[in-house]
Write an enzyme that holds these catalytic residues in place. Structure first.
Site, PDB file in Angstrom:
ATOM      1  N   GLU A 127      -9.187 -12.859 -13.072  1.00  0.00           N
ATOM      2  CA  GLU A 127      -8.532 -13.954 -12.362  1.00  0.00           C
ATOM      3  C   GLU A 127      -7.817 -13.413 -11.124  1.00  0.00           C
ATOM      4  OE1 GLU A 127      -4.544 -15.029 -14.328  1.00  0.00           O
ATOM      5  OE2 GLU A 127      -5.668 -14.043 -15.936  1.00  0.00           O
ATOM      6  N   CYS A 168      -5.152 -16.095  38.035  1.00  0.00           N
ATOM      7  CA  CYS A 168      -5.033 -16.306  39.484  1.00  0.00           C
ATOM      8  C   CYS A 168      -6.359 -16.607  40.167  1.00  0.00           C
ATOM      9  CB  CYS A 168      -4.369 -15.088  40.150  1.00  0.00           C
ATOM     10  SG  CYS A 168      -5.399 -13.596  40.151  1.00  0.00           S
ATOM     11  N   LEU A 190       1.815  -4.615 -14.670  1.00  0.00           N
ATOM     12  CA  LEU A 190       0.452  -4.185 -15.006  1.00  0.00           C
ATOM     13  C   LEU A 190       0.161  -2.828 -14.378  1.00  0.00           C
ATOM     14  CD1 LEU A 190      -1.525  -7.490 -14.354  1.00  0.00           C
ATOM     15  CD2 LEU A 190      -0.802  -6.584 -16.566  1.00  0.00           C
ATOM     16  N   LYS A 212      -6.312  -3.870  -7.315  1.00  0.00           N
ATOM     17  CA  LYS A 212      -5.658  -4.259  -6.057  1.00  0.00           C
ATOM     18  C   LYS A 212      -6.639  -4.223  -4.887  1.00  0.00           C
ATOM     19  CE  LYS A 212      -1.633  -4.686  -5.789  1.00  0.00           C
ATOM     20  NZ  LYS A 212      -0.492  -3.786  -5.893  1.00  0.00           N
ATOM     21  N   ALA A 232       0.834  -1.203   0.000  1.00  0.00           N
ATOM     22  CA  ALA A 232       0.000   0.000   0.000  1.00  0.00           C
ATOM     23  C   ALA A 232       0.867   1.251   0.000  1.00  0.00           C
ATOM     24  CB  ALA A 232      -0.924  -0.005   1.220  1.00  0.00           C
ATOM     25  N   CYS A 264      -1.154 -11.976  41.423  1.00  0.00           N
ATOM     26  CA  CYS A 264      -1.490 -12.454  40.072  1.00  0.00           C
ATOM     27  C   CYS A 264      -0.200 -12.589  39.267  1.00  0.00           C
ATOM     28  CB  CYS A 264      -2.444 -11.480  39.384  1.00  0.00           C
ATOM     29  SG  CYS A 264      -2.854 -11.983  37.691  1.00  0.00           S
TER      30      CYS A 264
END
Length: 719
Positions: A137, A443, A104, A335, A55, A464
């Protein structure tokens, strides 16, 4: 980590709006774009190690093209617009393509596809009533390969290279199962072109084997396929699960068919793998519909695609349409947005952070998004899972998230992947609503969601283990103590070590004083030896002296980030003064509380969290044990009373020519200014270099004072 010069330049270029570029700046910008795009081409095509995502590359190419269109006399002789791929690497022999392998043109919107059809009809002088067929495609995200057969025998295999000259990879191509060594019934000369790729399953298995062998893993299937095909030792390629789709051709001794679709069918009949999703379309609307369907089904394909390619079906019309300098007029690539992809939500896990926050994480069927394989995504909180936003309003049209759902993932740059949407039409019949836990999974303590808080938190505190480990990881992170050789991986190991446990920050600084037998045992651990243990202990000792602001940040107190820690350090000056002040302070009342709230930038939420941490007996005892091991440096506060920008909010935009963006920001902050990344009504000054773009426009609309770089330097002078 400070951004590199290249990163800074890239960021500056991405901020530029082509409409704001004047003729005086066009030449220099085109030179910079050529350098950045040239490096990107080499990284992608030659080194198989992309440095920017698709991008970003496409945005830079469009910026380059727009500037060239506006100022054609400034176009470079070696413009990126006229280049295909990159030069071949020296390690391979070279093959000159009998028919160039061109790239392309790109379409990024439905309008671009409509314009493509119109341009084809206009060039051929066909009105809308004349039938005109196209093929559509999937655009495979792999490595282009050309296979040359003579009398049915594979004689050459070449990569695209720069379009004219490619690399000879015949020995490696012969190891690919989808590549026939011999074919019958083909023209005497046949160049078959297509894409080498790797499936998601094979990619995951390959990376797992790389980890087992302690070797480098691949970022995504495209890199893995390209790196595998371009091995000097074909045995390595043979061990890699490569696949090949045929979709085009180069030199032919006789035509394959009259149409693109017919030629693809002929290639399939000759024994080549062709993509089953190729369709024939009669209109732009048909092409767009097929694009949307492929995009929707993308997650289930099992391999990466980054768009859909449209081609005029009639080969005689292709011949008439011909080529531009680097692209055919008869084809275009539509795209996908590089940050979007659909995949399956396989599970929802709960992670407990250093502040006790229960953070839900989506476990996903791996999918490539923006050039990165994504298998996890943040789910924010329980409301987000239920389909509610921060304001209580419905998001995703109120659709909740359930295990088994087909979800759309997005990411931008290095941002953590997130779920954008869910397809309720594909929801499994047995999917059930997710029930958010009300106890900590680590915990067993109660997980409480306070009024006004979007997050549920574990109440276990230091008992914890998840909170303790995450606090320790934060403590040694780059912005905190940053101890060489003691990162997240080592913290996990030491936390669970019975001989040399690190359960709290002070334990780090007592390692050297532990018994020698335990340290000797550490020398035999994976990743540690006699020298590395010594280096670790020395690195720990080097960090016994620490600035007050870094110490406060390293404690990982909720709502006290880097800037907040700096504000507190600058106000109190020393550890002793700060400790005495917090001991006197009562939350919500008294002089010490008012003094704390009087710090510009410190609000009631941060102040309350800060005092609660110091007033918790267990946490304060842990902090005091740490302080006993350290030498805390007093804060050095620069006098900015004479600064012309003290207290002002400034924004930098465009290109700075006399200093880097990082240097300019540091200088402004040293003078007491606040540097922001965006223009708003609170902005006092915009420093606008060439290419400032939309920020300059917004500043003008808001009446914000705007200076060029020379004006900024004149304003601050020697201050």
């Amino acid at each position: 980590m400070a951004p590199t010069t290249a990163q800074t330049d890239l960021n500056d270029l991405l901020e530029i709006d082509a409409a704001d570029v004047g003729k005086d700046d066009a030449a220099s910008l085109l030179l910079r774009l050529a350098a950045v795009l040239g490096d990107a081409n080499t990284a992608y095509h030659t080194n198989d190690a992309p440095e920017i995502d698709d991008a970003t590359y496409d945005r830079l190419k469009r910026l380059n093209a727009a500037i060239e269109a506006a100022y054609p006399d400034q176009k470079l002789a070696n413009s990126p617009s006229d280049q295909v791929g990159a030069a071949v690497a020296d390690k391979f022999g070279k093959i000159t393509h009998a028919v160039p392998m061109l790239s392309l043109g790109n379409a990024f919107s439905d309008d671009d596809v409509v314009d493509f059809e119109k341009s084809v009809r206009k060039f051929l002088n066909l009105d809308q009533t004349t039938p005109l067929a196209f093929t559509a495609e999937p655009k495979i995200d792999g490595l282009s390969l050309s296979l040359r057969y003579e009398d049915g025998v594979l004689k050459q295999a070449a990569t695209r290279g720069d379009g004219a000259v490619g690399e000879n990879v015949l020995a490696n191509a012969l190891t690919i199962t989808d590549v026939p060594h011999r074919i019958s019934g083909a023209p005497a000369v046949l160049e078959v072109r297509g894409e080498v790729y790797m499936s998601h399953a094979d990619f995951a298995a390959l990376n797992a084997r790389q980890v087992e062998k302690d070797e480098k893993t691949f970022a995504n299937p495209r890199n893995a396929a390209a790196g595998s095909l371009r091995q000097l030792d074909s045995k390595i390629t043979a061990a890699r699960p490569l696949k090949f789709f045929a979709y085009a051709w180069g030199e032919l001794s006789e035509p394959l068919a009259d149409t693109q679709s017919g030629a693809i069918a002929r290639l399939k009949a000759l024994g080549f793998s062709t993509n089953p999703l190729t369709r024939t379309c009669d209109t732009a609307a048909d092409m767009i519909a097929h694009y949307e369907q492929i995009g929707h089904d993308r997650a289930d394909l099992g391999y990466d695609i980054d768009g859909v390619v449209y081609k005029v079906d009639d080969l005689e019309l292709q011949r008439r349409l011909g080529f531009r300098s680097t692209t055919p007029r008869w084809a275009i690539a539509h795209k996908f947005p590089a940050e979007l992809a659909w995949t399956t939500l396989d599970a929802i896990d709960i992670q407990v952070g250093r502040t006790g926050a229960l953070s839900p994480v989506a476990r996903l069927t791996p999918v490539t998004v923006g050039g990165v394989v994504v298998s996890n995504a943040t789910l924010h909180n329980e409301d987000y899972i239920a389909g509610l936003g921060g304001d209580g309003e419905a998001i995703r049209e109120g659709g909740d998230l359930r295990v088994g759902d087909l979800v759309q993932i997005y990411r931008a740059g290095d941002v953590i992947p997130k779920i954008k949407d869910v397809d309720l039409t594909k929801r499994p019949d047995d999917a059930v609503p997710y029930v958010f836990p009300e106890v900590c999974p680590e915990c067993g303590s109660a997980a409480v969601r306070e009024a006004g808080d979007a997050v549920r938190r574990c109440t276990g505190g230091l008992i914890c283990p998840a909170q303790a480990v995450e606090k320790l990881k934060h403590f040694v992170s780059r912005g905190a103590f940053d101890i060489d050789g003691l990162g997240a991986k080592q913290i996990e190991m030491f936390y669970h070590d019975d001989a040399l446990p690190i359960k709290e920050p002070a334990d780090i600084f007592t390692l050297r004083a532990r018994n020698d037998a335990a340290l000797a045992k550490l020398e035999n651990r994976d990743g540690f030896g006699k020298t590395s243990v010594k280096n670790l202990l020395d690195a720990i000792d080097d960090k016994r002296e620490i600035p007050l602001s870094k110490l406060l940040f390293s404690l990982g107190i909720r709502h006290v980030g880097d800037s907040g820690a700096q504000l507190l350090a600058n106000h109190y000056g020393s550890w002793d003064a700060l400790a005495q002040a917090v001991d006197r302070a009562v939350i919500g009342e008294g002089t010490a509380w008012d003094d704390l709230l009087g710090i510009d930038g410190v609000g009631a939420v941060m102040a309350t969290s800060f005092l609660e941490a110091f007033h918790n007996d267990a946490e304060r005892a842990s902090i005091d044990r740490l302080i006993a091991e350290l030498r805390v440096q007093d804060a050095v506060v620069r006098d900015t009373s004479g600064s012309p920008v003290a207290g002002k909010t400034v924004v930098f935009s465009g290109t700075l020519e006399k200093m880097t963006r990082a240097e300019a920001k540091a200088r402004a902050e040293a003078l007491g200014a606040k540097v922001s990344g965006s223009v708003s009504a609170k902005t006092d000054i915009l420093i606008a270099g060439p290419g400032a773009g939309s920020k300059a426009t917004k500043a003008a609309s808001l009446g914000v004072e705007t200076l060029d770089e020379d004006g900024w330097l004149a304003l601050i002078g020697d201050a």
